[in-house]
Motif scaffolding. Sequence first.
Motif, mmCIF file in Angstrom:
data_model
loop_
_atom_site.group_PDB
_atom_site.id
_atom_site.type_symbol
_atom_site.label_atom_id
_atom_site.label_comp_id
_atom_site.label_asym_id
_atom_site.label_seq_id
_atom_site.Cartn_x
_atom_site.Cartn_y
_atom_site.Cartn_z
ATOM 1 N N VAL A 1 0.876 -1.274 -0.083
ATOM 2 C CA VAL A 1 -0.156 -0.058 0.127
ATOM 3 C C VAL A 1 0.960 1.317 0.081
ATOM 4 C CG1 VAL A 1 -0.007 -0.087 2.535
ATOM 5 C CG2 VAL A 1 -1.701 1.254 1.133
ATOM 6 N N GLY A 2 0.325 2.438 -0.351
ATOM 7 C CA GLY A 2 0.964 3.718 -0.417
ATOM 8 C C GLY A 2 1.088 4.304 -1.467
ATOM 9 N N GLU A 3 1.568 3.478 -2.592
ATOM 10 C CA GLU A 3 1.941 4.241 -3.952
ATOM 11 C C GLU A 3 1.901 3.218 -4.897
ATOM 12 O OE1 GLU A 3 6.086 4.978 -4.580
ATOM 13 O OE2 GLU A 3 6.434 4.316 -2.559
ATOM 14 N N PRO A 4 1.788 3.400 -6.212
ATOM 15 C CA PRO A 4 1.871 2.461 -7.270
ATOM 16 C C PRO A 4 3.178 1.562 -7.065
ATOM 17 C CG PRO A 4 1.407 4.523 -8.192
ATOM 18 C CD PRO A 4 1.783 4.759 -6.889
ATOM 19 N N ILE A 5 2.888 0.286 -7.083
ATOM 20 C CA ILE A 5 4.091 -0.510 -7.149
ATOM 21 C C ILE A 5 4.525 -0.796 -8.391
ATOM 22 C CG2 ILE A 5 2.919 -2.728 -6.864
ATOM 23 C CD1 ILE A 5 5.052 -3.890 -4.891
ATOM 24 N N VAL B 1 -1.325 -8.806 -2.412
ATOM 25 C CA VAL B 1 -2.733 -7.929 -2.118
ATOM 26 C C VAL B 1 -2.224 -6.508 -2.415
ATOM 27 C CG1 VAL B 1 -4.520 -7.548 -1.080
ATOM 28 C CG2 VAL B 1 -3.563 -10.033 -1.131
ATOM 29 N N ASP B 2 -2.303 -5.797 -3.481
ATOM 30 C CA ASP B 2 -1.930 -4.518 -3.776
ATOM 31 C C ASP B 2 -3.347 -3.766 -3.210
ATOM 32 O OD1 ASP B 2 -1.399 -2.010 -4.515
ATOM 33 O OD2 ASP B 2 -0.733 -2.779 -6.743
ATOM 34 N N THR B 3 -3.190 -2.971 -2.431
ATOM 35 C CA THR B 3 -4.431 -2.329 -1.845
ATOM 36 C C THR B 3 -4.496 -0.880 -2.154
ATOM 37 O OG1 THR B 3 -3.555 -1.833 0.370
ATOM 38 C CG2 THR B 3 -4.637 -4.195 -0.047
ATOM 39 N N TRP B 4 -5.568 -0.333 -2.995
ATOM 40 C CA TRP B 4 -5.522 1.087 -3.120
ATOM 41 C C TRP B 4 -6.455 1.426 -2.357
ATOM 42 C CZ3 TRP B 4 -9.477 4.183 -4.461
ATOM 43 C CH2 TRP B 4 -9.161 5.648 -4.400
ATOM 44 N N TRP B 5 -5.980 2.445 -1.432
ATOM 45 C CA TRP B 5 -7.170 3.432 -0.503
ATOM 46 C C TRP B 5 -6.472 4.693 -0.064
ATOM 47 C CZ3 TRP B 5 -6.698 2.881 4.950
ATOM 48 C CH2 TRP B 5 -5.834 2.277 5.358
ATOM 49 N N GLN B 6 -7.168 5.332 0.686
ATOM 50 C CA GLN B 6 -6.883 6.540 1.218
ATOM 51 C C GLN B 6 -7.245 6.932 2.657
ATOM 52 O OE1 GLN B 6 -9.177 8.580 -1.823
ATOM 53 N NE2 GLN B 6 -7.025 9.530 -2.631
ATOM 54 N N THR B 7 -6.694 7.891 3.306
ATOM 55 C CA THR B 7 -6.931 8.298 4.683
ATOM 56 C C THR B 7 -8.537 8.568 4.541
ATOM 57 O OG1 THR B 7 -4.878 9.409 4.988
ATOM 58 C CG2 THR B 7 -6.732 9.901 6.442
ATOM 59 N N GLU B 8 -9.027 9.071 3.390
ATOM 60 C CA GLU B 8 -10.507 9.632 3.290
ATOM 61 C C GLU B 8 -11.222 8.126 3.212
ATOM 62 O OE1 GLU B 8 -7.611 10.681 1.741
ATOM 63 O OE2 GLU B 8 -7.910 12.782 1.430
ATOM 64 N N GLY C 1 -8.422 12.313 -6.346
ATOM 65 C CA GLY C 1 -7.128 13.075 -6.506
ATOM 66 C C GLY C 1 -6.073 12.062 -7.148
ATOM 67 N N ASP C 2 -6.327 10.859 -7.523
ATOM 68 C CA ASP C 2 -5.628 10.121 -8.423
ATOM 69 C C ASP C 2 -5.918 10.116 -9.682
ATOM 70 O OD1 ASP C 2 -3.602 8.903 -6.432
ATOM 71 O OD2 ASP C 2 -5.082 7.818 -5.412
ATOM 72 N N GLY C 3 -4.968 9.708 -10.522
ATOM 73 C CA GLY C 3 -5.050 9.385 -11.829
ATOM 74 C C GLY C 3 -5.125 7.867 -12.176
ATOM 75 N N GLY D 1 -1.004 7.464 -9.608
ATOM 76 C CA GLY D 1 -0.482 8.385 -9.009
ATOM 77 C C GLY D 1 -1.297 9.706 -8.997
ATOM 78 N N ARG D 2 -0.851 10.835 -8.152
ATOM 79 C CA ARG D 2 -1.934 11.876 -7.861
ATOM 80 C C ARG D 2 -1.903 12.747 -9.154
ATOM 81 N NH1 ARG D 2 -4.365 11.521 -2.819
ATOM 82 N NH2 ARG D 2 -4.964 13.813 -3.299
ATOM 83 N N VAL D 3 -3.110 13.535 -9.217
ATOM 84 C CA VAL D 3 -3.096 14.355 -10.190
ATOM 85 C C VAL D 3 -3.046 16.036 -9.895
ATOM 86 C CG1 VAL D 3 -3.893 12.613 -12.050
ATOM 87 C CG2 VAL D 3 -5.523 13.894 -10.570
ATOM 88 N N HIS E 1 4.613 8.613 1.893
ATOM 89 C CA HIS E 1 3.862 9.697 2.775
ATOM 90 C C HIS E 1 3.434 10.737 1.965
ATOM 91 C CE1 HIS E 1 5.797 7.635 6.203
ATOM 92 N NE2 HIS E 1 6.721 8.104 6.036
ATOM 93 N N ARG E 2 2.233 11.142 2.228
ATOM 94 C CA ARG E 2 1.373 12.220 1.469
ATOM 95 C C ARG E 2 1.915 13.469 1.929
ATOM 96 N NH1 ARG E 2 -4.768 11.036 1.482
ATOM 97 N NH2 ARG E 2 -5.066 13.176 0.724
ATOM 98 N N LEU E 3 2.382 14.376 1.034
ATOM 99 C CA LEU E 3 2.679 15.754 1.416
ATOM 100 C C LEU E 3 2.293 16.907 0.275
ATOM 101 C CD1 LEU E 3 6.486 15.118 2.368
ATOM 102 C CD2 LEU E 3 4.923 16.074 3.900
HETATM 103 C C1 WTA Z 1 -1.614 6.417 -2.904
HETATM 104 C C2 WTA Z 1 -2.681 5.252 2.406
HETATM 105 C C3 WTA Z 1 -1.452 3.225 -5.872
HETATM 106 C C4 WTA Z 1 -2.541 7.275 -3.896
HETATM 107 C C5 WTA Z 1 -3.497 4.109 2.537
HETATM 108 C C6 WTA Z 1 -3.655 7.797 -2.735
HETATM 109 C C7 WTA Z 1 -1.882 4.041 -4.099
HETATM 110 C C8 WTA Z 1 -2.512 7.949 -1.692
HETATM 111 C C9 WTA Z 1 -1.766 2.899 -3.571
HETATM 112 C C10 WTA Z 1 -3.351 7.916 -0.255
HETATM 113 C C11 WTA Z 1 -1.955 1.703 -4.244
HETATM 114 C C12 WTA Z 1 -2.118 4.425 -1.900
HETATM 115 N N1 WTA Z 1 -1.362 1.936 -5.530
HETATM 116 N N2 WTA Z 1 -1.386 4.376 -5.143
HETATM 117 N N3 WTA Z 1 -1.970 0.358 -3.733
HETATM 118 N N4 WTA Z 1 -2.088 3.137 -1.964
HETATM 119 N N5 WTA Z 1 -1.813 5.067 -2.927
HETATM 120 O O1 WTA Z 1 -4.019 8.994 2.464
HETATM 121 O O2 WTA Z 1 -2.102 8.230 -4.451
HETATM 122 O O3 WTA Z 1 -1.733 8.110 3.211
HETATM 123 O O4 WTA Z 1 -4.271 8.688 -3.004
HETATM 124 O O5 WTA Z 1 -3.518 6.523 2.425
HETATM 125 O O6 WTA Z 1 -1.478 7.050 -1.610
HETATM 126 O O7 WTA Z 1 -2.360 8.035 0.835
HETATM 127 P P1 WTA Z 1 -2.938 7.889 2.207
#
Ligand code: WTA
Length: 655
Positions: free
Chosen positions: A392-396, A416-423, A510-512, A525-527, A536-538
Amino acid sequence: MSQPTIESILQEKRLFPPPTEFAQKAHIKSIEEYKQLYEKAKTDPEGFWAELAETELDWFQKWDKVLDWQPPFVKWFVNGKINISYNCLDRHLTTWRRNKAALIWEGEPGDSRTLTYAQLHREVCQMANVFKQLGVKKGDRVGIYMPMIPEAAIAMLACARIGAPHTVVFGGFSAEALKDRLVDAEAKLVVTADGGWRKDAIVPLKEQVDKALAAGAPTVENVLVVKRTAQQIQMEPGRDHWWHDLQKGASGECPAEPMDSEDMLFILYTSGTTGKPKGVVHTTGGYNLYTHVTNKWAFDLQDTDVYWCTADVGWITGHSYIVYGPLSNGATSLMYEGAPRASNPGCLWDVVEKYGVTIFYTAPTAIRALMKMGEHHPNSRNLTSLRLLGTVGEPINPEAWIWYNRVIGGDRCPIVDTWWQTETGGFMITPLPGATSTKPGSATFPFPGIIADIVNQEGESVDGNNGGYLVVKHPWPGMMRTVYGDDDRFRRTYWEYLRPKSGEYIYFAGDGAHRDEDGYFWVMGRVDDVINVAGHRLGTMEVESALVSHPAVAEAAVVGKPDEVKGEDIVAFVTLEGEREPDEVLEKELKQHVVQEIGAIARPGEIRFTEDLPKTRSGKIMRRLLRSLAAGQEIAGDTSTLQDRSVLDKLRGGA
Ligand code: WTA
């Protein structure tokens, strides 16, 4: 992200089907089963989530209505009464899990502790009683600024128990950043430790709290301090209290407060596109359900698992998948204080071997750093207990995926590549390990109940391989409810950025992303003006505000540039005030200044001094050009809107 080579992309068109034996024992056993769940949730979302809420969680009082959707504001399980600390603790005590390990903790110096569900329950109750004694009432906010020790989870659960929303601030944030968050949340109490161990050094947390409070956080009345590193610290009489002193007199029983399903559970600050981080608000019932079910299905949590998520509790991953998700499921969750370091680069694998970890969840940046350290570290440990790997965290990037699969997973563990966000509260797009064939670099398909799509600026779906904005079209239980104290920002940022003609509200992440011919989602990634440095998101504006708060800086523009390990690194273009001349001393000073304002995670990798920044005629900084410059690429695209072309030429010349 290290740029994948053409060969590797072509090669990695491979599909990785779920291992047969794994699938047979999994909660979700086949792609057909996934499709059925997905369709069921799509046609009857309320019925789908209500059934899970009933079977998976304990409620003090059932809801009247499953969903109340007044875009963009949502309520789940209206008038239901529930307590997440009860679901994470009490309900396991009447089962055989009473004496099962809830938390296994390993400290960086090699000390360790295991807390069973009964023991964890007792300590949570004690801390909850101490909170009450310190005047914390239902609805009051509590700041948590802790190292990765059991008391961090205990404090969160104690807050949840009495209905005091927590705001956990990552221990790597500076005193200044801590202060801002405590002020915004109007925290009444801060829970901290004397220090924590990180890379063989003490992080002086209490000292930072002292600084934050001295700088002004007037609502904070008390500080509860856990002894961890035992160095000398200041204790202010009347304000500061040792946890071990107050724990002695505290009862180990404290009934869980029946909370409304929509009562606030926590605020977690995250970076956005403005200088000010936003307080993401999550509530109780929906969040409990969503983290519970996603954790169970996407990681196939079983009672025999030793589950380890390497995140810090200061991030959403730590909230949802170290504390609430696993404990609600009655799982064994491992917490590790340390990080790979020169004195022990293989420490993670020592922990896997020592405890027989079965599920391991980390970030691509960590995987790439581990790759660099060499295979001999994992190869010299026994990792055969592992059965599932998460990221998790960014595209792998496919190279990192393949390495993770082969070297750590021994070619037998689903990735298991999990895409998600704080929100989003929990996983949104993810494989289900017994069902989904994976492709390296793709988070695959939406979780059942998640109506994800890729759209253009007008909010219209785009087909096939055309990229677009990643959106979600139906509310889900774990979604954020608002930005703390700023409903308007919530509406604008997430719901009004893209406006379909139909007028319907869709969630903009916020992602493309794009979707391939098999329907797999690829998150790019972020757009927006958010960069992702080592997962880490900044906000670029956040770093810019920090820079311009230095007296020598007139103006600053921050962009990300590709970095092999961190994914992105920060490059700051800076113009100076008046007569000030750029030099190395100033460069160091500015980097340090950002560390002081935000924290080490925001330290710019590079500062480029320049006389001017490229701007449009209306005065907007053209970041696109700066991004290309930072990456050392040719400037492509239109530059005709530039106010002054010579600025660009000078920058190119290597100002
Ligand atoms: C990115 C972390 C690609 C994305 C849980 C998202 C990812 C932001 C992935 C959220 C993934 C998180 N593949 N990108 N598996 N997981 N991201 O809020 O840009 O710290 O919008 O939450 O991380 O970061 P946050």
